[in-house]
Design an enzyme around this catalytic site. Sequence first.
Site, short mmCIF file in Angstrom:
data_model
loop_
_atom_site.label_atom_id
_atom_site.label_comp_id
_atom_site.label_asym_id
_atom_site.label_seq_id
_atom_site.Cartn_x
_atom_site.Cartn_y
_atom_site.Cartn_z
N TYR A 51 -0.35 36.75 19.18
CA TYR A 51 -1.78 36.73 18.86
C TYR A 51 -2.19 37.94 18.02
O TYR A 51 -3.24 37.91 17.38
CB TYR A 51 -2.64 36.68 20.12
CG TYR A 51 -2.46 35.47 21.01
CD1 TYR A 51 -1.71 34.37 20.60
CD2 TYR A 51 -3.04 35.42 22.28
CE1 TYR A 51 -1.54 33.27 21.42
CE2 TYR A 51 -2.88 34.32 23.11
CZ TYR A 51 -2.13 33.26 22.69
OH TYR A 51 -1.97 32.17 23.51
N LYS A 76 2.97 37.27 26.45
CA LYS A 76 4.06 36.31 26.28
C LYS A 76 5.10 36.78 25.28
O LYS A 76 4.79 37.50 24.32
CB LYS A 76 3.50 34.96 25.82
CG LYS A 76 2.35 34.43 26.66
CD LYS A 76 1.82 33.10 26.14
CE LYS A 76 0.53 32.69 26.83
NZ LYS A 76 -0.64 33.44 26.34
#
Length: 276
Positions: A51, A76
Amino acid sequence: MNAVPQITLNDGYAIPQIGLGLWQVGDNEAEAVTLAGLEAGYRHLDDAFIYGNEAGVGRAIAASGIPREEIFVTTKLWFDSLTRTAARAAIEASLTKLGLDYVDLYLIHWPAPARGFEYLDAWGSLIDFRSEGLTHSIGVSNFLPDHLDAIIDDTGIVPAVNQIELHPTFQPHDLISQCADHGIAIEAWSPLGHSQDLAHPDVVAIAAEHGVTPAQVILRWHLDRGFIPLPKSVNPDRQRQNLDVFGFTLTPAQRAAIDAANTGVRIGSDPMEVGA
Protein backbone atom coordinates in the site's frame (compact mmCIF):
# COMPACT_ATOMS: atom_id res chain seq x y z
CA MET A 1 -17.16 5.52 20.78
CA ASN A 2 -18.96 2.45 19.48
CA ALA A 3 -18.21 -0.75 21.35
CA VAL A 4 -16.78 -2.97 18.63
CA PRO A 5 -16.98 -6.65 19.58
CA GLN A 6 -13.88 -8.78 19.53
CA ILE A 7 -13.30 -12.24 18.14
CA THR A 8 -10.85 -14.61 19.80
CA LEU A 9 -8.54 -16.12 17.20
CA ASN A 10 -7.40 -19.73 17.25
CA ASP A 11 -4.11 -18.65 18.87
CA GLY A 12 -5.86 -16.94 21.79
CA TYR A 13 -5.39 -13.33 20.68
CA ALA A 14 -8.44 -11.08 20.30
CA ILE A 15 -9.17 -9.02 17.19
CA PRO A 16 -11.72 -6.18 16.87
CA GLN A 17 -14.45 -7.36 14.51
CA ILE A 18 -14.39 -4.24 12.34
CA GLY A 19 -11.16 -2.85 10.94
CA LEU A 20 -10.23 0.28 9.01
CA GLY A 21 -9.04 -0.69 5.54
CA LEU A 22 -6.11 1.42 4.32
CA TRP A 23 -5.81 0.26 0.71
CA GLN A 24 -5.41 3.09 -1.81
CA VAL A 25 -4.68 5.63 0.92
CA GLY A 26 -1.58 7.56 -0.09
CA ASP A 27 1.21 7.98 2.43
CA ASN A 28 0.70 11.74 2.29
CA GLU A 29 -2.86 11.36 3.61
CA ALA A 30 -2.45 8.18 5.65
CA GLU A 31 -1.66 9.97 8.91
CA ALA A 32 -4.78 12.15 8.78
CA VAL A 33 -7.04 9.30 7.60
CA THR A 34 -5.75 6.93 10.27
CA LEU A 35 -6.01 9.53 13.02
CA ALA A 36 -9.61 10.25 11.99
CA GLY A 37 -10.35 6.53 12.13
CA LEU A 38 -8.81 6.18 15.57
CA GLU A 39 -10.79 9.18 16.77
CA ALA A 40 -13.97 7.59 15.38
CA GLY A 41 -13.32 4.49 17.45
CA TYR A 42 -11.43 2.09 15.19
CA ARG A 43 -8.85 0.04 17.03
CA HIS A 44 -8.05 -2.31 14.16
CA LEU A 45 -5.92 -1.00 11.28
CA ASP A 46 -5.46 -3.14 8.16
CA ASP A 47 -2.35 -2.17 6.20
CA ALA A 48 0.12 -3.80 3.81
CA PHE A 49 3.63 -3.15 2.57
CA ILE A 50 2.41 -2.79 -1.01
CA TYR A 51 0.00 0.00 0.00
CA GLY A 52 3.02 2.27 0.40
CA ASN A 53 1.59 4.05 3.43
CA GLU A 54 3.02 2.24 6.45
CA ALA A 55 5.08 5.29 7.44
CA GLY A 56 2.01 7.53 7.49
CA VAL A 57 0.03 4.97 9.45
CA GLY A 58 2.90 4.68 11.91
CA ARG A 59 2.97 8.44 12.39
CA ALA A 60 -0.74 8.36 13.20
CA ILE A 61 -0.31 5.60 15.77
CA ALA A 62 2.49 7.55 17.45
CA ALA A 63 0.53 10.82 17.39
CA SER A 64 -2.74 9.31 18.63
CA GLY A 65 -1.72 8.99 22.26
CA ILE A 66 -3.53 5.64 22.37
CA PRO A 67 -1.56 2.91 24.16
CA ARG A 68 0.05 0.57 21.65
CA GLU A 69 -1.61 -2.51 23.14
CA GLU A 70 -5.05 -1.02 22.41
CA ILE A 71 -4.46 -0.83 18.64
CA PHE A 72 -4.54 -3.99 16.54
CA VAL A 73 -2.19 -3.50 13.57
CA THR A 74 -2.03 -5.75 10.51
CA THR A 75 0.42 -5.61 7.65
CA LYS A 76 1.21 -8.03 4.84
CA LEU A 77 4.05 -9.70 2.97
CA TRP A 78 3.99 -9.02 -0.78
CA PHE A 79 4.41 -11.91 -3.22
CA ASP A 80 7.84 -10.74 -4.44
CA SER A 81 9.24 -11.47 -0.96
CA LEU A 82 8.11 -15.02 -0.30
CA THR A 83 11.60 -16.53 0.10
CA ARG A 84 13.08 -16.80 3.59
CA THR A 85 15.65 -14.04 3.14
CA ALA A 86 13.26 -11.67 1.40
CA ALA A 87 10.49 -12.24 3.94
CA ARG A 88 12.84 -11.38 6.79
CA ALA A 89 13.86 -8.14 5.12
CA ALA A 90 10.21 -7.33 4.36
CA ILE A 91 8.90 -7.61 7.90
CA GLU A 92 11.85 -5.64 9.22
CA ALA A 93 11.15 -2.90 6.67
CA SER A 94 7.46 -2.83 7.58
CA LEU A 95 8.19 -2.57 11.30
CA THR A 96 10.66 0.25 10.67
CA LYS A 97 8.15 2.19 8.58
CA LEU A 98 5.37 1.63 11.11
CA GLY A 99 7.69 2.56 13.97
CA LEU A 100 6.64 -0.56 15.86
CA ASP A 101 8.43 -3.40 17.61
CA TYR A 102 5.75 -5.86 16.51
CA VAL A 103 2.53 -6.10 14.55
CA ASP A 104 -0.54 -7.87 15.86
CA LEU A 105 -1.14 -9.80 12.64
CA TYR A 106 1.19 -10.53 9.73
CA LEU A 107 -0.28 -12.02 6.56
CA ILE A 108 1.02 -13.51 3.33
CA HIS A 109 -0.75 -11.16 0.92
CA TRP A 110 -1.21 -13.60 -2.01
CA PRO A 111 -0.19 -17.23 -2.52
CA ALA A 112 1.12 -16.45 -6.04
CA PRO A 113 0.98 -20.12 -7.14
CA ALA A 114 2.69 -19.27 -10.43
CA ARG A 115 5.86 -18.87 -8.35
CA GLY A 116 5.60 -22.51 -7.31
CA PHE A 117 5.50 -23.30 -3.63
CA GLU A 118 7.36 -20.21 -2.42
CA TYR A 119 4.38 -19.51 -0.18
CA LEU A 120 5.36 -22.59 1.84
CA ASP A 121 8.74 -21.00 2.56
CA ALA A 122 6.98 -17.77 3.45
CA TRP A 123 4.68 -19.57 5.87
CA GLY A 124 7.72 -21.08 7.57
CA SER A 125 9.14 -17.57 7.90
CA LEU A 126 5.93 -16.28 9.48
CA ILE A 127 6.07 -19.10 12.02
CA ASP A 128 9.59 -17.95 12.91
CA PHE A 129 8.50 -14.31 13.16
CA ARG A 130 5.75 -15.27 15.58
CA SER A 131 8.15 -17.20 17.79
CA GLU A 132 10.51 -14.21 17.80
CA GLY A 133 7.77 -11.79 18.86
CA LEU A 134 7.80 -9.77 15.63
CA THR A 135 4.09 -10.54 15.28
CA HIS A 136 1.52 -11.93 17.66
CA SER A 137 -0.63 -13.74 15.09
CA ILE A 138 0.05 -15.05 11.61
CA GLY A 139 -2.28 -15.68 8.73
CA VAL A 140 -2.84 -15.51 5.03
CA SER A 141 -4.78 -13.48 2.50
CA ASN A 142 -6.45 -14.66 -0.70
CA PHE A 143 -5.58 -18.30 -0.03
CA LEU A 144 -7.84 -20.85 -1.69
CA PRO A 145 -8.59 -24.30 -0.22
CA ASP A 146 -5.62 -26.02 -1.90
CA HIS A 147 -3.23 -23.36 -0.61
CA LEU A 148 -4.56 -23.69 2.92
CA ASP A 149 -4.25 -27.47 2.75
CA ALA A 150 -0.66 -27.17 1.55
CA ILE A 151 0.62 -24.96 4.38
CA ILE A 152 -1.26 -26.87 7.07
CA ASP A 153 -0.10 -30.24 5.77
CA ASP A 154 3.48 -28.99 5.46
CA THR A 155 3.81 -27.44 8.93
CA GLY A 156 0.83 -28.47 11.03
CA ILE A 157 0.33 -24.77 11.83
CA VAL A 158 -3.12 -23.38 11.06
CA PRO A 159 -3.43 -19.70 10.08
CA ALA A 160 -5.30 -17.51 12.53
CA VAL A 161 -6.90 -15.52 9.68
CA ASN A 162 -7.63 -15.75 5.97
CA GLN A 163 -8.41 -12.34 4.48
CA ILE A 164 -10.43 -12.76 1.29
CA GLU A 165 -12.71 -11.00 -1.13
CA LEU A 166 -16.12 -11.38 0.47
CA HIS A 167 -19.33 -9.41 0.07
CA PRO A 168 -23.01 -10.17 -0.62
CA THR A 169 -22.57 -10.88 -4.33
CA PHE A 170 -19.38 -12.92 -3.82
CA GLN A 171 -19.51 -15.56 -1.10
CA PRO A 172 -17.06 -18.44 -1.72
CA HIS A 173 -18.94 -21.07 0.26
CA ASP A 174 -16.37 -23.88 -0.03
CA LEU A 175 -13.61 -21.63 1.26
CA ILE A 176 -15.79 -20.24 4.04
CA SER A 177 -16.64 -23.79 5.15
CA GLN A 178 -13.02 -24.90 5.09
CA CYS A 179 -11.96 -21.94 7.22
CA ALA A 180 -14.75 -22.70 9.68
CA ASP A 181 -13.64 -26.34 9.89
CA HIS A 182 -10.10 -25.24 10.81
CA GLY A 183 -11.13 -22.43 13.13
CA ILE A 184 -9.67 -19.80 10.79
CA ALA A 185 -11.24 -16.37 11.18
CA ILE A 186 -12.35 -14.75 7.92
CA GLU A 187 -11.61 -11.13 7.19
CA ALA A 188 -13.47 -9.49 4.31
CA TRP A 189 -11.67 -7.11 2.03
CA SER A 190 -13.96 -5.04 -0.15
CA PRO A 191 -16.81 -5.93 2.23
CA LEU A 192 -19.16 -3.63 0.31
CA GLY A 193 -18.21 -5.09 -3.07
CA HIS A 194 -16.35 -1.97 -4.26
CA SER A 195 -19.67 -0.22 -3.50
CA GLN A 196 -21.55 -2.07 -6.24
CA ASP A 197 -23.44 -4.19 -3.71
CA LEU A 198 -24.85 -1.03 -2.12
CA ALA A 199 -27.34 -0.85 -4.98
CA HIS A 200 -28.59 -4.43 -4.63
CA PRO A 201 -32.42 -4.22 -4.38
CA ASP A 202 -32.65 -6.38 -1.27
CA VAL A 203 -29.95 -4.39 0.50
CA VAL A 204 -31.63 -1.09 -0.42
CA ALA A 205 -35.02 -2.36 0.81
CA ILE A 206 -33.61 -3.62 4.10
CA ALA A 207 -31.83 -0.31 4.66
CA ALA A 208 -35.11 1.56 4.18
CA GLU A 209 -36.86 -0.72 6.66
CA HIS A 210 -34.31 0.08 9.35
CA GLY A 211 -33.68 3.71 8.45
CA VAL A 212 -29.98 3.08 7.91
CA THR A 213 -27.65 3.12 4.91
CA PRO A 214 -27.04 0.15 2.57
CA ALA A 215 -23.42 0.11 3.76
CA GLN A 216 -24.56 -0.27 7.36
CA VAL A 217 -26.84 -3.16 6.37
CA ILE A 218 -24.00 -5.01 4.63
CA LEU A 219 -21.58 -4.46 7.50
CA ARG A 220 -24.21 -5.69 9.97
CA TRP A 221 -24.63 -8.79 7.79
CA HIS A 222 -20.88 -9.45 7.94
CA LEU A 223 -20.90 -9.18 11.71
CA ASP A 224 -23.90 -11.49 12.00
CA ARG A 225 -22.11 -14.06 9.86
CA GLY A 226 -19.04 -13.88 12.12
CA PHE A 227 -16.84 -12.24 9.49
CA ILE A 228 -14.42 -9.37 10.12
CA PRO A 229 -15.17 -6.61 7.58
CA LEU A 230 -12.50 -4.06 6.67
CA PRO A 231 -14.36 -1.06 5.18
CA LYS A 232 -12.13 1.60 3.70
CA SER A 233 -13.02 5.28 3.74
CA VAL A 234 -11.01 8.48 3.86
CA ASN A 235 -14.12 10.44 4.86
CA PRO A 236 -14.38 10.90 8.66
CA ASP A 237 -18.18 11.03 8.58
CA ARG A 238 -18.36 7.79 6.63
CA GLN A 239 -15.77 6.19 8.91
CA ARG A 240 -18.04 6.94 11.87
CA GLN A 241 -21.09 5.75 9.98
CA ASN A 242 -19.41 2.44 9.17
CA LEU A 243 -18.92 1.85 12.89
CA ASP A 244 -22.49 2.78 13.73
CA VAL A 245 -23.94 -0.65 13.07
CA PHE A 246 -24.87 -1.80 16.56
CA GLY A 247 -28.18 0.02 16.98
CA PHE A 248 -30.20 -2.35 14.82
CA THR A 249 -30.38 -6.05 14.04
CA LEU A 250 -31.25 -7.95 10.90
CA THR A 251 -34.07 -10.45 10.99
CA PRO A 252 -33.39 -14.04 9.89
CA ALA A 253 -35.35 -13.34 6.71
CA GLN A 254 -33.24 -10.26 5.97
CA ARG A 255 -30.01 -12.16 6.52
CA ALA A 256 -31.28 -14.93 4.26
CA ALA A 257 -32.08 -12.41 1.54
CA ILE A 258 -28.53 -11.09 1.60
CA ASP A 259 -27.15 -14.64 1.70
CA ALA A 260 -29.12 -15.29 -1.48
CA ALA A 261 -27.48 -12.32 -3.27
CA ASN A 262 -24.41 -14.42 -4.08
CA THR A 263 -23.55 -14.56 -7.80
CA GLY A 264 -20.13 -16.16 -7.44
CA VAL A 265 -18.59 -13.41 -9.55
CA ARG A 266 -15.42 -11.75 -8.32
CA ILE A 267 -14.78 -8.06 -8.71
CA GLY A 268 -11.18 -8.34 -7.51
CA SER A 269 -8.23 -10.36 -8.75
CA ASP A 270 -8.24 -14.14 -9.01
CA PRO A 271 -5.71 -15.56 -6.50
CA MET A 272 -4.62 -18.11 -9.11
CA GLU A 273 -3.52 -15.31 -11.42
CA VAL A 274 -1.86 -12.78 -9.11
CA GLY A 275 1.91 -13.08 -9.29
CA ALA A 276 1.94 -14.86 -12.66
